[in-house]
Design a protein around this motif. Structure first.
Motif, mmCIF file in Angstrom:
data_model
loop_
_atom_site.group_PDB
_atom_site.id
_atom_site.type_symbol
_atom_site.label_atom_id
_atom_site.label_comp_id
_atom_site.label_asym_id
_atom_site.label_seq_id
_atom_site.Cartn_x
_atom_site.Cartn_y
_atom_site.Cartn_z
ATOM 1 N N ALA A 149 33.929 34.260 51.501
ATOM 2 C CA ALA A 149 32.713 34.373 50.705
ATOM 3 C C ALA A 149 31.596 35.037 51.501
ATOM 4 O O ALA A 149 30.830 35.849 50.972
ATOM 5 C CB ALA A 149 32.273 32.984 50.229
ATOM 6 N N GLN A 150 31.511 34.697 52.793
ATOM 7 C CA GLN A 150 30.497 35.306 53.649
ATOM 8 C C GLN A 150 30.748 36.808 53.788
ATOM 9 O O GLN A 150 29.810 37.614 53.719
ATOM 10 C CB GLN A 150 30.516 34.632 55.023
ATOM 11 N N GLU A 151 32.015 37.199 53.965
ATOM 12 C CA GLU A 151 32.346 38.615 54.077
ATOM 13 C C GLU A 151 32.065 39.356 52.781
ATOM 14 O O GLU A 151 31.582 40.497 52.791
ATOM 15 C CB GLU A 151 33.817 38.775 54.478
ATOM 16 N N VAL A 152 32.382 38.717 51.656
ATOM 17 C CA VAL A 152 32.110 39.342 50.359
ATOM 18 C C VAL A 152 30.612 39.542 50.178
ATOM 19 O O VAL A 152 30.161 40.596 49.709
ATOM 20 C CB VAL A 152 32.694 38.486 49.213
ATOM 21 N N THR A 181 30.419 36.897 41.765
ATOM 22 C CA THR A 181 30.971 36.117 42.876
ATOM 23 C C THR A 181 32.117 36.852 43.553
ATOM 24 O O THR A 181 32.439 36.586 44.706
ATOM 25 C CB THR A 181 31.465 34.751 42.385
ATOM 26 N N GLN A 182 32.771 37.769 42.835
ATOM 27 C CA GLN A 182 33.824 38.587 43.405
ATOM 28 C C GLN A 182 33.281 39.998 43.613
ATOM 29 O O GLN A 182 32.691 40.583 42.719
ATOM 30 C CB GLN A 182 35.042 38.641 42.476
ATOM 31 N N LEU A 183 33.501 40.524 44.812
ATOM 32 C CA LEU A 183 33.032 41.863 45.112
ATOM 33 C C LEU A 183 33.733 42.868 44.206
ATOM 34 O O LEU A 183 34.952 42.882 44.100
ATOM 35 C CB LEU A 183 33.309 42.195 46.582
ATOM 36 N N GLY A 184 32.963 43.685 43.546
ATOM 37 C CA GLY A 184 33.534 44.658 42.622
ATOM 38 C C GLY A 184 33.446 46.068 43.157
ATOM 39 O O GLY A 184 33.184 46.302 44.337
ATOM 40 N N GLY A 185 33.651 47.018 42.263
ATOM 41 C CA GLY A 185 33.674 48.421 42.668
ATOM 42 C C GLY A 185 32.688 49.266 41.906
ATOM 43 O O GLY A 185 32.983 50.420 41.577
ATOM 44 N N SER A 206 38.698 49.890 39.414
ATOM 45 C CA SER A 206 39.491 48.780 38.881
ATOM 46 C C SER A 206 39.638 47.675 39.907
ATOM 47 O O SER A 206 39.734 47.916 41.110
ATOM 48 C CB SER A 206 40.879 49.281 38.468
ATOM 49 N N GLY A 207 39.648 46.428 39.415
ATOM 50 C CA GLY A 207 39.893 45.282 40.274
ATOM 51 C C GLY A 207 38.639 44.793 40.973
ATOM 52 O O GLY A 207 37.525 45.281 40.749
ATOM 53 N N HIS A 208 38.847 43.800 41.833
ATOM 54 C CA HIS A 208 37.769 43.215 42.627
ATOM 55 C C HIS A 208 38.221 43.083 44.068
ATOM 56 O O HIS A 208 39.407 43.021 44.358
ATOM 57 C CB HIS A 208 37.379 41.833 42.084
ATOM 58 N N GLY A 209 37.264 43.036 44.963
ATOM 59 C CA GLY A 209 37.573 42.838 46.369
ATOM 60 C C GLY A 209 37.087 43.992 47.220
ATOM 61 O O GLY A 209 36.432 44.925 46.760
ATOM 62 N N VAL A 210 37.460 43.922 48.503
ATOM 63 C CA VAL A 210 36.987 44.918 49.454
ATOM 64 C C VAL A 210 37.575 46.293 49.158
ATOM 65 O O VAL A 210 36.887 47.313 49.260
ATOM 66 C CB VAL A 210 37.347 44.475 50.886
ATOM 67 N N GLY A 211 38.856 46.358 48.764
ATOM 68 C CA GLY A 211 39.499 47.641 48.486
ATOM 69 C C GLY A 211 38.778 48.449 47.422
ATOM 70 O O GLY A 211 38.413 49.616 47.652
#
Length: 385
Positions: A149-152, A181-185, A206-211
């Motif tokens: 969560a801290q990284e996000v 709450t989820q990192l998006g793009g 598309s999707g969520h997260g660091v990628g």
């Protein structure tokens, strides 16, 4: 972590003969250690030093009530979860009930058969080890989730720092980005290509997260730095086609993105745009709303060289261009239904004169959604042309 091979027994009994008897009964099993405490007053310190996986305790001892000692063990942080087997000289249901009520796990009439005693000790010790391992796993998971969560949050702040500052002057532009709450793009941008042409865009990976976030930053950087080869950045269809060439799904771990890219020409008051499967932008004026949609596919799905269709519209005086991600209107309301896009477009059109339309839109989205963060990134670009 407690050794998976050791059953560590602490016996609290003021009679030394009982301690010796228990020691002999469990001596045949080399995986069982027996520690005896004959002084009830030293029971807690001894347990803190020994770290037992199971405690055997007599209920009748001088100077201290056995049930009270059970309470002390349960109040002690080091033994609050340690299995406790109370020993009594009588089979008394009332005493049993009281023992279980204050925290005992088992009740034995002393001295039991050695096979039964060894089996119960191992059973309770194994259960305790399982509990400890589960607790340790939960603690590691909680720490991992905290770090993630801290990284996000750090990544979201980084993405937000890359967004352009508000544009001032004859033509103005600003945006609002609120990560979920989820990192998006999501990414948006605007910049002058020359004295007459303003480029604006908003994209959503598309999707969520660091990628997805990294892909969004890479695509935005290509647009801001104008680093796409052989590209006239005043031609939206060509820009979008070059993005498709550069960001093929098979080189992006299966990720794709949607985008709307437009170029406003001040001198002719025209807006050229290309929409690649993105929510239709809205050109707002006194005449109503023009929807800037298309049938183009997403970026990265079609092979290199695939042509994308662009379009051009006239821009009335005092018009307002609104680009947005699906997180700005796909809002789950309190009754479980979603805000229809048609209602979203009507709501925005009716409020086209608001000084800070993105802020008003976000406040309304939060009101529709209710308490808690929105499920997706909220991204809006607002340009007054």
């Amino acid at each position: 972590m407690i050794s998976a091979r050791t059953t560590r027994v602490l016996l609290v009994d003021d009679q030394a003969i009982v301690g010796e008897s228990v020691r002999r009964m469990l001596a045949d099993d080399p995986t069982i250690e027996v520690h005896v405490c004959t002084d009830p007053a030293a029971a807690i310190p001894t347990a803190n030093a020994v770290h037992p996986t199971v405690i055997l305790q007599d209920l009748v001892m001088p100077e201290i009530d056995g049930l009270q000692l059970v309470r002390y063990f349960r109040a002690n942080p080091a033994t609050k979860d340690t299995p406790m087997v109370v020993l009594s000289s009588k089979e008394e249901p009332i005493v049993k009930a009281k023992a279980f009520a204050v925290g005992a796990n088992d009740y034995l009439v002393k001295l039991p058969d050695k096979l039964e005693l060894a089996a119960r000790v191992r059973y309770h010790s194994d259960a305790y080890r399982t509990l400890q391992e589960r607790n340790e796993a939960y603690a590691k998971l909680a720490e991992s989730e905290r770090q993630l969560a801290q990284e996000v949050n750090q990544a979201a702040r980084y993405v937000k720092s890359l967004l352009p500052s508000p544009l001032k002057g004859e033509v103005t532009a600003a945006g609002k980005f609120v990560p979920s709450t989820q990192l998006g793009g999501d990414m948006y941008g605007f910049h002058w290509l020359d004295a007459d042409h303003l480029a604006v865009y908003l994209l959503d990976v598309s999707g969520h997260g660091v990628g997805p976030s990294l892909l969004a930053v890479s695509a935005a950087n290509a647009l801001t730095a104008r680093s796409l080869p052989d590209t006239d950045f005043r031609d939206p269809a060509q820009v979008v086609a070059r993005l498709n060439d550069a960001f093929q799904m098979d080189r992006q771990d299966g990720k794709y993105f949607t985008i709307i890219y437009g170029v406003f020409a001040k001198s002719s008051r025209t807006l050229k745009y290309c929409n690649a499967a993105h929510p239709a932008g809205l050109l707002l004026s006194d005449a109503g709303a023009v929807h800037l949609g298309s049938d183009n596919p997403v970026i990265g799905m079609m092979p290199p060289g695939f042509p994308f269709d662009g379009a051009e519209v006239s821009v009335p005086a005092n018009a307002r261009l609104l680009l947005y991600s699906d997180g700005a209107f796909e809002i789950e309301r309190a009754d479980g239904t979603y805000w229809p896009h048609a209602e979203f477009a009507d709501w925005v059109t009716e409020r086209r004169y608001y000084a800070d339309l993105p802020e008003a839109l976000f406040a309304h989205a939060q009101e529709l959604h209710g308490p808690g963060p929105l499920a997706d990134d909220f991204s809006v670009l607002d340009a007054r042309l």
